[in-house]
Design an enzyme around this catalytic site. Structure first.
Site, mmCIF file in Angstrom:
data_model
loop_
_atom_site.group_PDB
_atom_site.id
_atom_site.type_symbol
_atom_site.label_atom_id
_atom_site.label_comp_id
_atom_site.label_asym_id
_atom_site.label_seq_id
_atom_site.Cartn_x
_atom_site.Cartn_y
_atom_site.Cartn_z
ATOM 1 N N LYS A 21 81.994 50.678 54.702
ATOM 2 C CA LYS A 21 81.879 52.018 55.260
ATOM 3 C C LYS A 21 80.406 52.406 55.257
ATOM 4 O O LYS A 21 79.661 52.012 54.361
ATOM 5 C CB LYS A 21 82.682 53.028 54.430
ATOM 6 N N ARG A 87 77.197 52.653 47.119
ATOM 7 C CA ARG A 87 78.226 52.867 46.107
ATOM 8 C C ARG A 87 78.461 51.523 45.420
ATOM 9 O O ARG A 87 78.792 50.531 46.062
ATOM 10 C CB ARG A 87 79.531 53.331 46.733
ATOM 11 N N HIS A 175 86.552 56.610 40.266
ATOM 12 C CA HIS A 175 86.484 57.796 41.135
ATOM 13 C C HIS A 175 85.392 58.765 40.679
ATOM 14 O O HIS A 175 85.427 59.951 41.003
ATOM 15 C CB HIS A 175 87.836 58.538 41.182
ATOM 16 N N GLY A 204 94.921 59.859 46.283
ATOM 17 C CA GLY A 204 94.868 59.113 47.526
ATOM 18 C C GLY A 204 95.638 57.824 47.323
ATOM 19 O O GLY A 204 96.506 57.745 46.450
ATOM 20 N N GLY A 206 94.432 55.229 46.028
ATOM 21 C CA GLY A 206 94.097 55.129 44.617
ATOM 22 C C GLY A 206 94.090 56.545 44.069
ATOM 23 O O GLY A 206 93.635 57.469 44.743
ATOM 24 N N ASP A 275 102.130 54.801 52.255
ATOM 25 C CA ASP A 275 101.438 55.955 52.810
ATOM 26 C C ASP A 275 102.255 57.223 52.563
ATOM 27 O O ASP A 275 103.418 57.313 52.973
ATOM 28 C CB ASP A 275 101.204 55.754 54.306
ATOM 29 N N ARG A 277 102.161 60.094 53.889
ATOM 30 C CA ARG A 277 102.625 60.766 55.112
ATOM 31 C C ARG A 277 103.940 60.164 55.593
ATOM 32 O O ARG A 277 104.869 60.893 55.977
ATOM 33 C CB ARG A 277 101.552 60.656 56.195
ATOM 34 N N GLY A 320 92.720 62.025 49.966
ATOM 35 C CA GLY A 320 93.571 62.157 51.151
ATOM 36 C C GLY A 320 94.873 62.880 50.892
ATOM 37 O O GLY A 320 95.289 63.751 51.668
ATOM 38 N N GLY A 322 95.563 64.709 48.035
ATOM 39 C CA GLY A 322 95.230 65.994 47.437
ATOM 40 C C GLY A 322 94.817 67.037 48.453
ATOM 41 O O GLY A 322 95.125 68.228 48.303
#
Length: 386
Positions: A21, A87, A175, A204, A206, A275, A277, A320, A322
């Site tokens: 990323k 990171r 985290h 998320g 994780g 997931d 969702r 995500g 939260g």
């Protein structure tokens, strides 16, 4: 975007096991462009500013070169950057604050690779490739474990013989960049000083919790690795060590690693869905149970961390799940009513940022995760200090 407009910018890189990323921040720490190279070594693609292109990426070195080439087409060249910031997942016991990368720091990151074999080597690949392509470019590292360096020894030490402690077997927590960002952002959102006893929920794929006392981590749910603690997308969370040994006896070491890290958690409980969702839309008994398991163990661990802080003044959700899962937040808030929390349902459905009702003795907030910005901010602070 032109080369002149990014002078003084910081390129943030977050290299994972099969992806990189990236995000570019200007001097005001405003994100200019972001994207990712994913599927490295397999069905790979490059996404820049929302535009995706299938492209062969055989390894992390090739992926980073593709990222830099794409950014150059957008007007960014390495010579225009002020710095690159990475990171790094694991800093071990020695790397407990953001640092400029030197030969000594690089060696210590490498020494921590056995503690994070799926991450630190890829973090180093990005660092080394940039050093080769732009040897004069300053590089900085922020460590996901460092926020928890303030945990007391009783929180980090496993009750095992000292001979094991010397091998690095202890609780580290993860985290940390998310929690550091939350601590930095919350006063600006709430318009008040940081709460003295803050329980942060990073939820998320994780997931972990962190007890933050006067801005410092005093306890967290992840331990030696990111496997421990809460029920997660594909990770089991906490499991008895003898149960793990039994799995190894029955399935072998490598198979057990795969079961616990990639086939468990929400995926294992629901029979195929990791997931949140999808689980919330599914409305089958297995999916409902998986969601309740996630919330139940979040609350079980929340009680433990509230005890570590000897009370609770506020909670904050990030990550995500939260930030977006209304039902999960409602279930957790309801489970903390004993601690004095009263949620405003309308605020929860509109995703806050304030979630608590006027009558609540405990504040509740939604704070967007901004890990990449935190990394850029860490680098900028070091640049200014030097």
């Amino acid at each position: 975007m032109t080369g002149s407009s990014i002078t003084g910018s910081i390129l943030v890189l977050n290299a994972g096991s099969s992806s990189i990323k990236f995000a570019l921040f200007d001097a005001a720490l405003t994100e200019q462009i972001s994207g990712l190279a994913a599927g490295i070594g397999g069905q790979s693609f490059l996404e820049v500013a929302g535009a995706r292109e299938a492209i062969p990426l055989i390894d992390h070195r090739a992926a980073l070169k593709a990222v830099l080439s794409a950014l150059e087409h957008k007007g960014m060249s390495l010579t225009s950057l002020q710095a690159a910031a990475h990171r790094v997942v694991h800093g071990g016991r020695k790397l407990t604050q953001p640092l400029r990368i030197s030969a000594e720091v690089r060696s210590e990151i490498a020494a921590c690779s056995p503690l994070a074999p799926l991450h630190n080597p890829h973090n180093l690949a990005a660092i080394d490739t940039l050093a080769e392509l732009a040897p004069e470019l300053p590089q900085y590292a922020s460590f996901d474990t460092s926020f928890h360096a303030t945990n007391p020894d009783v929180a980090t030490r496993y009750a095992i013989p000292k001979m094991q402690e010397t091998k690095g077997i202890r609780r580290y927590g993860f985290h940390g960049l998310s929690y550091a960002s939350l601590v930095d952002a919350l006063p600006g959102v709430s318009g008040a000083p940081l709460p003295s006893r803050l329980l942060a929920f990073h939820l998320g794929n994780g997931a972990s919790l962190c007890a933050i006392r006067n801005g410092a981590s005093v306890a967290t749910t992840m331990g030696y690795s990111p496997l421990d603690g809460l029920t997660m997308g594909t990770r089991s969370g906490g499991i008895d060590a003898n149960a793990v040994l039994r799995l190894v006896e029955d399935n072998g070491l490598e198979r057990t690693k795969a079961i616990l890290n990639h086939e468990s958690g929400l995926l294992g409980l629901s029979g195929g869905k990791s997931d949140m969702r999808r689980l919330m839309l599914d409305q089958t008994a297995d999916s409902d149970f998986a969601i309740e398991h996630f919330c139940y163990w979040s609350l079980r661990h929340a009680g433990s961390l509230i005890a570590a802080m000897e009370g609770l003044d506020a909670i904050a959700f990030t990550g995500g799940i939260g930030e977006n899962a209304v039902g999960v937040r409602a279930r957790i808030c309801r489970g903390l009513e004993w601690a004095g929390l009263r949620m405003n349902p309308d605020a929860n459905h509109s995703h806050g940022p304030r979630l608590h009702a006027e009558s609540s003795r405990v504040a509740a907030w939604v704070i967007p995760a901004r890990e990449e910005r935190q990394i850029a901010q860490d680098a900028q602070r070091l640049i200014k200090a030097s």
